[in-house]
Every structure is written in C-alpha cells, then in structure tokens.
Design a protein around this motif. Structure first.
Motif, PDB file in Angstrom:
ATOM      1  N   ASN A 196       0.896  -1.265  -0.047  1.00  0.00           N
ATOM      2  CA  ASN A 196       0.015   0.092   0.095  1.00  0.00           C
ATOM      3  C   ASN A 196       0.727   1.193  -0.206  1.00  0.00           C
ATOM      4  OD1 ASN A 196      -3.166  -0.589   0.358  1.00  0.00           O
ATOM      5  ND2 ASN A 196      -2.111  -1.972   1.435  1.00  0.00           N
ATOM      6  N   GLY A 197       2.028   1.028   0.410  1.00  0.00           N
ATOM      7  CA  GLY A 197       3.113   2.241   0.498  1.00  0.00           C
ATOM      8  C   GLY A 197       3.376   2.637  -0.871  1.00  0.00           C
ATOM      9  N   ALA A 198       3.861   1.403  -1.632  1.00  0.00           N
ATOM     10  CA  ALA A 198       4.105   1.453  -3.126  1.00  0.00           C
ATOM     11  C   ALA A 198       2.747   2.036  -3.983  1.00  0.00           C
ATOM     12  CB  ALA A 198       4.266   0.126  -3.593  1.00  0.00           C
ATOM     13  N   LEU A 199       1.681   1.500  -3.492  1.00  0.00           N
ATOM     14  CA  LEU A 199       0.549   2.074  -4.043  1.00  0.00           C
ATOM     15  C   LEU A 199       0.367   3.781  -3.861  1.00  0.00           C
ATOM     16  CD1 LEU A 199      -2.276   2.019  -5.668  1.00  0.00           C
ATOM     17  CD2 LEU A 199      -3.333   1.183  -3.532  1.00  0.00           C
ATOM     18  N   ALA A 200       0.423   4.162  -2.739  1.00  0.00           N
ATOM     19  CA  ALA A 200       0.341   5.567  -2.519  1.00  0.00           C
ATOM     20  C   ALA A 200       1.492   6.157  -3.439  1.00  0.00           C
ATOM     21  CB  ALA A 200       0.736   5.641  -0.902  1.00  0.00           C
ATOM     22  N   ALA A 201       2.659   5.896  -3.475  1.00  0.00           N
ATOM     23  CA  ALA A 201       3.664   6.497  -4.217  1.00  0.00           C
ATOM     24  C   ALA A 201       3.293   6.321  -5.767  1.00  0.00           C
ATOM     25  CB  ALA A 201       5.112   5.947  -4.131  1.00  0.00           C
ATOM     26  N   TYR A 202       2.576   5.575  -6.454  1.00  0.00           N
ATOM     27  CA  TYR A 202       2.111   5.530  -7.590  1.00  0.00           C
ATOM     28  C   TYR A 202       1.064   6.371  -7.989  1.00  0.00           C
ATOM     29  CZ  TYR A 202      -0.583   3.375 -11.498  1.00  0.00           C
ATOM     30  OH  TYR A 202      -1.199   3.319 -12.588  1.00  0.00           O
ATOM     31  N   LEU A 203       0.232   6.713  -6.761  1.00  0.00           N
ATOM     32  CA  LEU A 203      -0.871   7.382  -6.983  1.00  0.00           C
ATOM     33  C   LEU A 203      -0.516   8.850  -7.044  1.00  0.00           C
ATOM     34  CD1 LEU A 203      -3.505   5.825  -4.691  1.00  0.00           C
ATOM     35  CD2 LEU A 203      -3.788   5.993  -7.046  1.00  0.00           C
ATOM     36  N   SER A 204       0.680   9.176  -6.303  1.00  0.00           N
ATOM     37  CA  SER A 204       1.105  10.648  -6.000  1.00  0.00           C
ATOM     38  C   SER A 204       1.924  11.038  -7.606  1.00  0.00           C
ATOM     39  CB  SER A 204       2.071  10.478  -5.127  1.00  0.00           C
ATOM     40  OG  SER A 204       2.469  11.849  -4.930  1.00  0.00           O
ATOM     41  N   LYS A 205       2.456  10.035  -8.075  1.00  0.00           N
ATOM     42  CA  LYS A 205       3.385  10.050  -9.323  1.00  0.00           C
ATOM     43  C   LYS A 205       2.569  10.217 -10.563  1.00  0.00           C
ATOM     44  CE  LYS A 205       7.587   9.090 -11.490  1.00  0.00           C
ATOM     45  NZ  LYS A 205       8.213  10.396 -11.506  1.00  0.00           N
ATOM     46  N   TYR A 206       1.498   9.053 -10.603  1.00  0.00           N
ATOM     47  CA  TYR A 206       0.979   9.020 -11.920  1.00  0.00           C
ATOM     48  C   TYR A 206      -0.605   9.344 -11.919  1.00  0.00           C
ATOM     49  CZ  TYR A 206       5.193   6.227 -12.711  1.00  0.00           C
ATOM     50  OH  TYR A 206       6.311   5.480 -12.688  1.00  0.00           O
ATOM     51  N   HIS A 207      -1.262   9.861 -10.775  1.00  0.00           N
ATOM     52  CA  HIS A 207      -2.664  10.178 -10.869  1.00  0.00           C
ATOM     53  C   HIS A 207      -2.956  11.369 -10.236  1.00  0.00           C
ATOM     54  CE1 HIS A 207      -6.935   9.384 -10.872  1.00  0.00           C
ATOM     55  NE2 HIS A 207      -6.883   9.410  -9.622  1.00  0.00           N
ATOM     56  N   TRP A 208      -2.761  11.559  -8.987  1.00  0.00           N
ATOM     57  CA  TRP A 208      -2.968  13.013  -8.606  1.00  0.00           C
ATOM     58  C   TRP A 208      -1.696  13.988  -8.378  1.00  0.00           C
ATOM     59  CZ3 TRP A 208      -5.502   9.268  -4.932  1.00  0.00           C
ATOM     60  CH2 TRP A 208      -6.894   9.086  -4.929  1.00  0.00           C
ATOM     61  N   THR A 209      -1.172  13.987  -9.640  1.00  0.00           N
ATOM     62  CA  THR A 209       0.040  14.733  -9.835  1.00  0.00           C
ATOM     63  C   THR A 209      -0.131  16.153  -9.289  1.00  0.00           C
ATOM     64  OG1 THR A 209      -0.877  15.286 -12.071  1.00  0.00           O
ATOM     65  CG2 THR A 209       0.949  13.175 -11.725  1.00  0.00           C
ATOM     66  N   ASP A 210      -1.223  16.815  -9.134  1.00  0.00           N
ATOM     67  CA  ASP A 210      -1.489  18.118  -8.868  1.00  0.00           C
ATOM     68  C   ASP A 210      -1.619  18.293  -7.485  1.00  0.00           C
ATOM     69  OD1 ASP A 210      -3.708  16.896  -8.785  1.00  0.00           O
ATOM     70  OD2 ASP A 210      -5.062  18.403  -9.509  1.00  0.00           O
ATOM     71  N   LYS A 211      -1.397  17.165  -6.568  1.00  0.00           N
ATOM     72  CA  LYS A 211      -1.792  17.524  -5.197  1.00  0.00           C
ATOM     73  C   LYS A 211      -0.550  17.482  -4.399  1.00  0.00           C
ATOM     74  CE  LYS A 211      -6.365  15.273  -4.798  1.00  0.00           C
ATOM     75  NZ  LYS A 211      -7.248  14.286  -4.422  1.00  0.00           N
ATOM     76  N   LYS A 212      -0.198  18.291  -3.629  1.00  0.00           N
ATOM     77  CA  LYS A 212       0.981  18.302  -2.755  1.00  0.00           C
ATOM     78  C   LYS A 212       0.756  17.253  -1.621  1.00  0.00           C
ATOM     79  CE  LYS A 212       3.936  21.253  -0.025  1.00  0.00           C
ATOM     80  NZ  LYS A 212       4.222  22.631   0.575  1.00  0.00           N
ATOM     81  N   GLU A 213      -0.486  16.948  -1.172  1.00  0.00           N
ATOM     82  CA  GLU A 213      -0.684  16.116  -0.072  1.00  0.00           C
ATOM     83  C   GLU A 213      -1.934  15.315  -0.266  1.00  0.00           C
ATOM     84  OE1 GLU A 213      -0.682  16.232   4.946  1.00  0.00           O
ATOM     85  OE2 GLU A 213      -0.008  17.770   3.438  1.00  0.00           O
ATOM     86  N   PHE A 214      -1.880  13.998   0.054  1.00  0.00           N
ATOM     87  CA  PHE A 214      -3.083  13.582   0.262  1.00  0.00           C
ATOM     88  C   PHE A 214      -3.358  12.227   1.347  1.00  0.00           C
ATOM     89  CE2 PHE A 214      -1.440  11.265  -3.575  1.00  0.00           C
ATOM     90  CZ  PHE A 214      -1.669   9.922  -3.000  1.00  0.00           C
ATOM     91  N   SER A 215      -4.426  12.143   1.749  1.00  0.00           N
ATOM     92  CA  SER A 215      -4.496  10.769   2.878  1.00  0.00           C
ATOM     93  C   SER A 215      -5.692  10.084   2.282  1.00  0.00           C
ATOM     94  CB  SER A 215      -4.813  11.340   4.213  1.00  0.00           C
ATOM     95  OG  SER A 215      -3.714  12.358   4.564  1.00  0.00           O
ATOM     96  N   LEU A 216      -5.604   8.781   2.574  1.00  0.00           N
ATOM     97  CA  LEU A 216      -6.594   7.764   2.071  1.00  0.00           C
ATOM     98  C   LEU A 216      -6.674   6.663   2.999  1.00  0.00           C
ATOM     99  CD1 LEU A 216      -5.609   7.106  -1.563  1.00  0.00           C
ATOM    100  CD2 LEU A 216      -7.275   8.651  -0.885  1.00  0.00           C
TER     101      LEU A 216
END
Length: 308
Positions: free
Chosen positions: A245-265
């Motif tokens: 899930n840590g790897a998934l979080a990094a994936y979402l930050s780099k490839y999906h929510w690229t405009d978000k400085k921070e997010f929590s799920l």
C-alpha cells in the motif's frame, strides 16, 4: 558441565511472543504477525526455526539498538529473512506497547532500523483503545517497465477490458518491490485469480516480489479504494500489505494525483478472504521527492512462549 551449558542455552531461547493482527479494528480481522519483543541473544538459525514453527506470513524479532536508533527489527517468513515488511512493523509496535517495552505516555516518536534502512515511527494513542502506528516508508523508486495489456490480463485471469482505461501498470519499490495494477471496477478486482507460477514469472521479470492491484471503488463507502496484494507463494492471500500500500500511495502521487501536494486515504483490503483490514496512507510531495506514510491499528490475539 557441557550438558549444563547446553541446558542454559536452550532455556535462554524460551522466549515469549505475541501475535498481533495488524490493520484490524476488531478480532479476527487484519493481518497476523508474530512478534518477539525481546529477541537479543537469539541466533539467525533459531529465529528462522521459530518463524517456520509459527508458520505465519512474517515473524518479527525486536532487538535493542543505540546511536539514536531505538530498535532493530528483523523479519522472517517461514522460509527466509526479508529486508522489510509493513504489517509486521505495525504489529511489532502494537506488541511493544502491549508488553510495556515502550511507554507512549512518555514518548510517541521512534526510529527503527532494518535491512532496508531506517524508518521514522509515530504513534497516535489519543484513542486509548485503538492506537494507530504510522511508519514512514523509504524513498520510493520508480522503475521503467512496460507491460502488454494482454500479458497482465492473462496473468490475473481477467479480460483486457477489466484494466483501468487510463492508468497503466507501473513498477514501484519502497522496500519489497511491487507491480501496481489499476483495474476498472471492484467487480474486476474480485474476479482476479492468484496463479502462482505466472505471477512469479511476471514479478521476477522486473526484479520485484509482489503485485498490488486496486480500484477506485470500495465495499465500505466510507473508505476510499479497495486493494489486493498478490504474492507468488503458497498459502493464504495477504489480507493487508503495508509495504504494498505504500508502493500504491507513491504510484497515485506520481501518476494520478500529480497536482496534489498532499493526500490521505483509508484503504480496505482482505475482504475476499474474510479478514477485513483498513490501511491508512498519506503522501507529501516536497519538490521532486514523494514522502509516503503507512499506518494502522492492531489487535493482540495471542500470547505464548516457546518451550525448547
């Protein structure tokens, strides 16, 4: 004298252990790991033998450290030592609280070390019945690799149409190494089949260990997405994988929510094997660096002692 010495050595190995279900909010949920809170003096061979006997996904041995590091953690599957793992880390700190090894009333931030490096640990005990342990992941590594849609669909026994229409599988390493696979729907995710040998070939082809599949739907509507961790080994599917899930979080930050400085799920996992789990993830983007945090609570399920 030799017999006496041998007897003393054996008695010294009769260590206490705790089994904690990490990422669980109640009994029989989450992902179990065995923890030896006082493992100093145990040989590598004894640690491996204990892990094999307990036969859980991972067993953690906690060792004292120094020079600004609080504890060294070593992680063993029944067959081998691994550098790092997420849910056993959460379980280890819950176990240390339970056994009085640490006192969160006095200190809530710690540093641990393992074969993957050092990690910052924070503990939120504002809810005394449900403390949350959060671990900062090591710096994510994004590895270039391309997968044909037909290849991914074949490995997981789904249709190409089940893959996400916009996001593509990527390789992300935060300690163990995962192929992140986005799917179109919860229905598709639940139809995925774990086929060990094709999966082994897939992950080994890019030097990784496991696959983390996900979709943007959830069973519990209060949660943000659903994920499954598939690893090429015999036994039960992993109910909750912190590192994945840590790897998934990094994936979402780099490839999906690229405009978000921070997010929590808040992510759900394990429902398919009736071991529901909730994993907290948070990412923070600083310049070109992505910081990833994985957390959750846990339930103490068993206490025991080896009698050698």
């Amino acid at each position: 004298k030799n017999n006496q010495q041998r007897a003393t050595e054996l008695v010294d190995k009769n260590r206490q252990y705790v089994v904690v279900n990490a990422f669980a909010n109640g009994p029989f949920g989450g992902n179990p790991a065995a923890i030896f809170p006082h493992a100093d003096g145990l040989s590598d061979e004894t640690m491996q033998a204990f892990a094999k006997q307990l036969n859980l996904i991972e067993t953690v041995f906690v060792l004292p450290e120094k020079d600004g590091i609080d504890f060294r953690l070593r992680y063993f599957t029944p067959g081998a030592e691994i550098p790092i793992a997420g849910h056993p880390t959460i379980a280890a700190w819950i176990a240390m609280m339970h056994k009085g090894v640490i006192d969160v009333a006095k200190k809530r931030s710690y540093v641990q070390v393992n074969q993957a490096g050092t990690q910052e640990i924070s503990i939120d005990n504002s809810d005394s019945s449900n403390s949350v342990v959060t671990m900062k992941q090591i710096k994510p590594k994004f590895i270039d690799a391309a997968f044909a849609p037909t290849q991914i669909a074949s490995v997981f026994a789904i249709d190409v149409q089940d893959l996400h229409p916009e996001l593509v599988p990527r390789v992300v390493d935060v300690g163990l190494g995962h192929i992140i696979v986005p799917l179109r729907s919860l229905d598709a995710l639940m139809r995925v089949t774990r086929r060990i040998e094709p999966l082994r070939e897939l992950v080994e082809s890019v030097g990784m260990r496991e696959a983390q599949l996900f979709c943007f739907e959830s069973i519990d509507q209060s949660l943000d997405l659903h994920t499954r961790n598939l690893c090429p080994r015999e036994g039960l599917e992993d109910p909750a994988c912190g590192n994945g899930n840590g790897a998934l979080a990094a994936y979402l930050s780099k490839y999906h929510w690229t405009d978000k400085k921070e997010f929590s799920l808040r992510i759900e996992q394990g429902n398919i094997i009736n071991m529901p789990s909730i994993i907290h993830i948070r990412t923070v983007r600083n310049a070109d660096e992505i910081e990833v945090y994985v957390g959750g609570s846990g339930v103490v399920m068993l206490e025991g002692q080896f009698l050698i």
